[in-house]
Design a protein around this motif. Structure first.
Motif, mmCIF file in Angstrom:
data_model
loop_
_atom_site.group_PDB
_atom_site.id
_atom_site.type_symbol
_atom_site.label_atom_id
_atom_site.label_comp_id
_atom_site.label_asym_id
_atom_site.label_seq_id
_atom_site.Cartn_x
_atom_site.Cartn_y
_atom_site.Cartn_z
ATOM 1 N N ALA A 39 0.692 -1.105 -0.033
ATOM 2 C CA ALA A 39 0.118 0.089 0.110
ATOM 3 C C ALA A 39 0.849 1.278 -0.089
ATOM 4 N N PHE A 40 0.108 2.390 0.116
ATOM 5 C CA PHE A 40 0.865 3.522 0.052
ATOM 6 C C PHE A 40 0.530 4.646 1.449
ATOM 7 N N TYR A 41 0.333 3.763 2.554
ATOM 8 C CA TYR A 41 0.040 4.261 3.726
ATOM 9 C C TYR A 41 0.701 3.740 5.023
ATOM 10 N N VAL A 42 1.027 4.707 5.909
ATOM 11 C CA VAL A 42 1.532 4.325 7.368
ATOM 12 C C VAL A 42 0.476 4.426 8.347
ATOM 13 N N PHE A 43 0.802 3.664 9.275
ATOM 14 C CA PHE A 43 -0.202 3.579 10.598
ATOM 15 C C PHE A 43 0.249 3.979 11.813
ATOM 16 N N PRO A 44 0.973 4.997 12.008
ATOM 17 C CA PRO A 44 1.623 5.381 13.324
ATOM 18 C C PRO A 44 0.772 5.673 14.422
ATOM 19 N N CYS A 45 1.228 5.168 15.706
ATOM 20 C CA CYS A 45 0.712 5.255 16.869
ATOM 21 C C CYS A 45 0.762 6.751 17.607
ATOM 22 N N ILE A 46 -0.512 7.270 17.700
ATOM 23 C CA ILE A 46 -0.521 8.669 18.257
ATOM 24 C C ILE A 46 -0.806 8.645 19.886
ATOM 25 N N GLN A 47 -1.027 7.432 20.462
ATOM 26 C CA GLN A 47 -1.262 7.328 21.712
ATOM 27 C C GLN A 47 -0.588 8.407 22.749
ATOM 28 N N SER A 48 0.672 8.324 22.629
ATOM 29 C CA SER A 48 1.369 9.257 23.489
ATOM 30 C C SER A 48 1.235 10.665 23.608
ATOM 31 N N THR A 49 0.290 11.224 22.611
ATOM 32 C CA THR A 49 -0.044 12.478 22.533
ATOM 33 C C THR A 49 -1.141 12.482 23.565
ATOM 34 N N GLY A 50 -2.081 11.641 23.909
ATOM 35 C CA GLY A 50 -3.136 11.947 24.671
ATOM 36 C C GLY A 50 -4.414 12.468 24.147
ATOM 37 N N LEU A 51 -4.453 12.472 22.704
ATOM 38 C CA LEU A 51 -5.438 12.819 21.985
ATOM 39 C C LEU A 51 -6.026 11.671 21.274
ATOM 40 N N SER A 52 -7.520 11.766 21.165
ATOM 41 C CA SER A 52 -8.144 10.702 20.346
ATOM 42 C C SER A 52 -7.764 10.852 18.993
ATOM 43 N N VAL A 82 -3.141 7.070 13.589
ATOM 44 C CA VAL A 82 -3.628 7.727 12.280
ATOM 45 C C VAL A 82 -3.137 6.868 11.007
ATOM 46 N N ARG A 83 -3.686 7.305 10.036
ATOM 47 C CA ARG A 83 -3.182 6.717 8.576
ATOM 48 C C ARG A 83 -2.923 7.844 7.918
ATOM 49 N N ALA A 84 -1.555 7.663 7.127
ATOM 50 C CA ALA A 84 -0.820 8.837 6.632
ATOM 51 C C ALA A 84 -0.574 8.345 5.227
ATOM 52 N N CYS A 85 -0.605 8.903 4.231
ATOM 53 C CA CYS A 85 -0.270 8.498 2.742
ATOM 54 C C CYS A 85 1.058 9.246 2.299
ATOM 55 N N TYR A 86 1.827 8.159 1.811
ATOM 56 C CA TYR A 86 3.183 8.565 1.264
ATOM 57 C C TYR A 86 3.194 8.777 -0.240
ATOM 58 N N ALA A 87 1.915 8.705 -0.852
ATOM 59 C CA ALA A 87 2.028 8.775 -2.407
ATOM 60 C C ALA A 87 2.031 10.137 -2.742
#
Length: 111
Positions: A39-52, A82-87
Motif C-alpha cells: 500500500a501507500f500508507y503508514v499507521f503511526p501510533c499517536i497514543q503518546s499525545t493523549g489525543l483521540s 492515524v493513517r498517513a499517505c506517502y503517495a
C-alpha cells in the motif's frame, strides 16, 4: 526514455524511499510506526499525545494544515492511530513531517 520494466522498478524504488523516510522520521519524532510491506500508507501510533484519533486529526489539520485519517475510521482497533499517505512528493512528505514535529512540540509545551 525508460522501458516499461524500468519505469516500474524506478517507481518502486521511489516509493520504497518515501516509505522508509516517513517511517524513520515518524519514529524519530516520537510516533511509533512499523514499516508497511504494501500500500501507500503508514499507521503511526499517536497514543503518546493523549489525543483521540479524531481530535488529533482535527487539530493537526486546523493547526498545521496537514490531513491524516483517524485510525478509528478503520474500526475500533484503530483508535490511537492515524493513517498517513506517502503517495506524494518527497518535498511534500518532508514538509508534512516538519509540520508534524512542530505540532507535537506545541502539544508538549501546552501540557
Amino acid at each position: 526514455m525508460r522501458n516499461g520494466d524500468g519505469d516500474i522498478a524506478h517507481m518502486r524504488e521511489e516509493y520504497d524511499s518515501r516509505r522508509r523516510y516517513l517511517v524513520e522520521n515518524l519514529n524519530r519524532i516520537g510516533l511509533t510506526c512499523f514499516e508497511p510491506k504494501g500500500a501507500f500508507y503508514v499507521f503511526p501510533c499517536i497514543q503518546s499525545t493523549g489525543l483521540s484519533s479524531q481530535e488529533f486529526c482535527e487539530r493537526f489539520l486546523r493547526e498545521e494544515r496537514v490531513a491524516v485519517i483517524p485510525g478509528d475510521a478503520f474500526g475500533p482497533g484503530g483508535e490511537g492511530y492515524v493513517r498517513a499517505c506517502y503517495a506524494a512528493s518527497m518535498k511534500d512528505i518532508a514538509e508534512a513531517v516538519n509540520r508534524l514535529d512542530h505540532f507535537l512540540q506545541n502539544l508538549k509545551e501546552r501540557g
